[in-house]
Design a protein around this motif. Structure first.
Motif, PDB file in Angstrom:
ATOM      1  N   LEU A 183       0.696  -1.080  -0.105  1.00  0.00           N
ATOM      2  CA  LEU A 183      -0.092   0.020   0.045  1.00  0.00           C
ATOM      3  C   LEU A 183       0.751   1.324  -0.090  1.00  0.00           C
ATOM      4  CD1 LEU A 183      -2.932   1.012   0.222  1.00  0.00           C
ATOM      5  CD2 LEU A 183      -2.931   0.604   2.640  1.00  0.00           C
ATOM      6  N   SER A 184       1.817   1.247   0.806  1.00  0.00           N
ATOM      7  CA  SER A 184       2.837   2.284   0.788  1.00  0.00           C
ATOM      8  C   SER A 184       3.342   2.489  -0.409  1.00  0.00           C
ATOM      9  CB  SER A 184       3.768   2.306   1.988  1.00  0.00           C
ATOM     10  OG  SER A 184       3.283   2.121   3.108  1.00  0.00           O
ATOM     11  N   GLY A 185       3.945   1.458  -1.202  1.00  0.00           N
ATOM     12  CA  GLY A 185       4.422   1.548  -2.416  1.00  0.00           C
ATOM     13  C   GLY A 185       3.464   2.249  -3.438  1.00  0.00           C
ATOM     14  N   LEU A 186       2.225   1.720  -3.434  1.00  0.00           N
ATOM     15  CA  LEU A 186       1.307   2.290  -4.524  1.00  0.00           C
ATOM     16  C   LEU A 186       0.952   3.676  -4.017  1.00  0.00           C
ATOM     17  CD1 LEU A 186      -1.221  -0.903  -4.487  1.00  0.00           C
ATOM     18  CD2 LEU A 186       0.366  -0.011  -6.469  1.00  0.00           C
ATOM     19  N   VAL A 187       1.010   4.018  -2.957  1.00  0.00           N
ATOM     20  CA  VAL A 187       0.830   5.453  -2.833  1.00  0.00           C
ATOM     21  C   VAL A 187       2.103   6.479  -3.367  1.00  0.00           C
ATOM     22  CG1 VAL A 187       0.600   7.276  -0.748  1.00  0.00           C
ATOM     23  CG2 VAL A 187      -0.649   5.182  -0.624  1.00  0.00           C
ATOM     24  N   TYR A 188       2.957   5.860  -3.179  1.00  0.00           N
ATOM     25  CA  TYR A 188       4.392   6.726  -3.700  1.00  0.00           C
ATOM     26  C   TYR A 188       4.193   6.881  -5.235  1.00  0.00           C
ATOM     27  CZ  TYR A 188       9.064   8.140  -4.677  1.00  0.00           C
ATOM     28  OH  TYR A 188      10.019   8.923  -5.053  1.00  0.00           O
ATOM     29  N   LEU A 189       3.619   5.723  -5.925  1.00  0.00           N
ATOM     30  CA  LEU A 189       3.670   5.518  -7.285  1.00  0.00           C
ATOM     31  C   LEU A 189       2.487   6.657  -7.817  1.00  0.00           C
ATOM     32  CD1 LEU A 189       3.936   1.763  -8.224  1.00  0.00           C
ATOM     33  CD2 LEU A 189       5.763   3.484  -8.584  1.00  0.00           C
ATOM     34  N   ILE A 190       1.424   6.515  -7.061  1.00  0.00           N
ATOM     35  CA  ILE A 190       0.355   7.376  -7.437  1.00  0.00           C
ATOM     36  C   ILE A 190       0.448   8.974  -7.316  1.00  0.00           C
ATOM     37  CG2 ILE A 190      -2.137   7.810  -7.063  1.00  0.00           C
ATOM     38  CD1 ILE A 190      -2.543   4.888  -6.416  1.00  0.00           C
ATOM     39  N   SER A 191       1.106   9.127  -5.906  1.00  0.00           N
ATOM     40  CA  SER A 191       1.156  10.654  -5.351  1.00  0.00           C
ATOM     41  C   SER A 191       2.443  10.687  -4.510  1.00  0.00           C
ATOM     42  CB  SER A 191       0.065  10.945  -4.512  1.00  0.00           C
ATOM     43  OG  SER A 191       0.135  12.123  -4.328  1.00  0.00           O
ATOM     44  N   PRO A 192       3.671  10.747  -5.150  1.00  0.00           N
ATOM     45  CA  PRO A 192       4.865  10.806  -4.438  1.00  0.00           C
ATOM     46  C   PRO A 192       5.068  12.169  -3.638  1.00  0.00           C
ATOM     47  CG  PRO A 192       5.342  11.204  -7.053  1.00  0.00           C
ATOM     48  CD  PRO A 192       4.051  10.775  -6.722  1.00  0.00           C
ATOM     49  N   ALA A 193       4.303  13.176  -4.152  1.00  0.00           N
ATOM     50  CA  ALA A 193       4.552  14.673  -3.388  1.00  0.00           C
ATOM     51  C   ALA A 193       3.421  14.621  -2.209  1.00  0.00           C
ATOM     52  CB  ALA A 193       3.971  15.629  -4.303  1.00  0.00           C
ATOM     53  N   GLY A 194       2.596  13.398  -1.727  1.00  0.00           N
ATOM     54  CA  GLY A 194       1.694  13.398  -0.886  1.00  0.00           C
ATOM     55  C   GLY A 194       0.380  13.407  -1.253  1.00  0.00           C
ATOM     56  N   MET A 195      -0.592  13.937  -0.228  1.00  0.00           N
ATOM     57  CA  MET A 195      -1.970  13.789  -0.697  1.00  0.00           C
ATOM     58  C   MET A 195      -2.720  14.815   0.171  1.00  0.00           C
ATOM     59  SD  MET A 195      -3.308  10.038   0.094  1.00  0.00           S
ATOM     60  CE  MET A 195      -3.340   9.261  -1.457  1.00  0.00           C
ATOM     61  N   GLY A 196      -3.804  15.373  -0.348  1.00  0.00           N
ATOM     62  CA  GLY A 196      -4.621  16.185   0.457  1.00  0.00           C
ATOM     63  C   GLY A 196      -5.563  15.736   1.593  1.00  0.00           C
ATOM     64  N   ASN A 197      -5.750  16.318   2.662  1.00  0.00           N
ATOM     65  CA  ASN A 197      -6.533  15.578   3.620  1.00  0.00           C
ATOM     66  C   ASN A 197      -7.725  14.686   3.429  1.00  0.00           C
ATOM     67  OD1 ASN A 197      -8.192  17.948   3.067  1.00  0.00           O
ATOM     68  ND2 ASN A 197      -8.475  18.288   5.370  1.00  0.00           N
ATOM     69  N   TRP A 198      -8.735  15.276   2.750  1.00  0.00           N
ATOM     70  CA  TRP A 198      -9.870  14.371   2.418  1.00  0.00           C
ATOM     71  C   TRP A 198      -9.450  13.058   1.463  1.00  0.00           C
ATOM     72  CZ3 TRP A 198     -13.124  15.547   5.662  1.00  0.00           C
ATOM     73  CH2 TRP A 198     -13.403  16.910   6.142  1.00  0.00           C
ATOM     74  N   ALA A 199      -8.482  13.222   0.640  1.00  0.00           N
ATOM     75  CA  ALA A 199      -7.963  12.200  -0.172  1.00  0.00           C
ATOM     76  C   ALA A 199      -7.388  10.897   0.747  1.00  0.00           C
ATOM     77  CB  ALA A 199      -6.802  12.442  -1.389  1.00  0.00           C
ATOM     78  N   TYR A 200      -6.649  11.704   1.723  1.00  0.00           N
ATOM     79  CA  TYR A 200      -5.957  10.564   2.574  1.00  0.00           C
ATOM     80  C   TYR A 200      -6.986   9.936   3.558  1.00  0.00           C
ATOM     81  CZ  TYR A 200      -3.113   8.150   5.746  1.00  0.00           C
ATOM     82  OH  TYR A 200      -2.506   7.033   6.444  1.00  0.00           O
TER      83      TYR A 200
END
Length: 160
Positions: free
Chosen positions: A110-127
């Motif tokens: 899951l952490s790897g997929l998050v990095y592939l999708i959004s390496p800069a991070g994510m907004g509060n509602w998305a997370y």
């Protein structure tokens, strides 16, 4: 009325999914409404911690519940022993082992997929939305693995 282990595992996984989805989703939406954005490091760290806590606690609680269902005679016992991992008998050790395995495998993926999708991070509602989903899946995974482990333990015992 006895239940096949496959149906019991499915029912417990669905129940655990719903409980974790609702509870952790409500907590995430309330807690994260004050933040604007999360860096990848914060997201990855939170994923690993959350996955471990949920899988450990769910597994620890489910061991006793599944064993009680066998004692009551609510789960059928198959005459042929299935091969499977031999897990420790103590619920806390079993929970730790399942928690660590789920954290490394599920949390790592899951952490790897998050990095592939959004390496800069994510907004509060998305997370908050992502956390709602992955906590439900974590609970279901831990529940299914725990009940499967108990079923394998019980199937190794001789029928009397």
């Amino acid at each position: 009325a006895t239940v096949e282990p496959k149906k019991y595992i499915k029912d417990q996984a669905i129940a655990s999914f719903i409980v974790n989805l609702v509870l952790n989703g409500a907590i995430a939406f309330c807690a994260y409404s004050f933040f604007k954005k999360f860096s990848y490091y914060e997201v990855a760290k939170d994923i690993l911690i959350t996955v471990f806590v949920i899988t450990f606690l769910t597994s620890w609680i489910m061991v006793g519940s599944a064993r009680n269902e066998y004692k009551k005679g609510n789960l059928t016992r198959h005459p042929a022993a299935r091969r499977g991992l031999r897990l420790p008998k103590a619920p806390i050790l079993r929970g730790l082992l399942i928690g660590i395995a789920c954290t490394i495998i599920w949390g790592g993926i899951l952490s790897g997929l998050v990095y592939l999708i959004s390496p800069a991070g994510m907004g509060n509602w998305a997370y908050a939305f992502l956390k709602t989903l992955y906590t439900g899946v974590s609970g279901a995974l831990a529940s299914a693995l725990t009940v499967l482990g108990v079923v394998n333990d019980e199937n190794r015992k001789p029928n009397l």
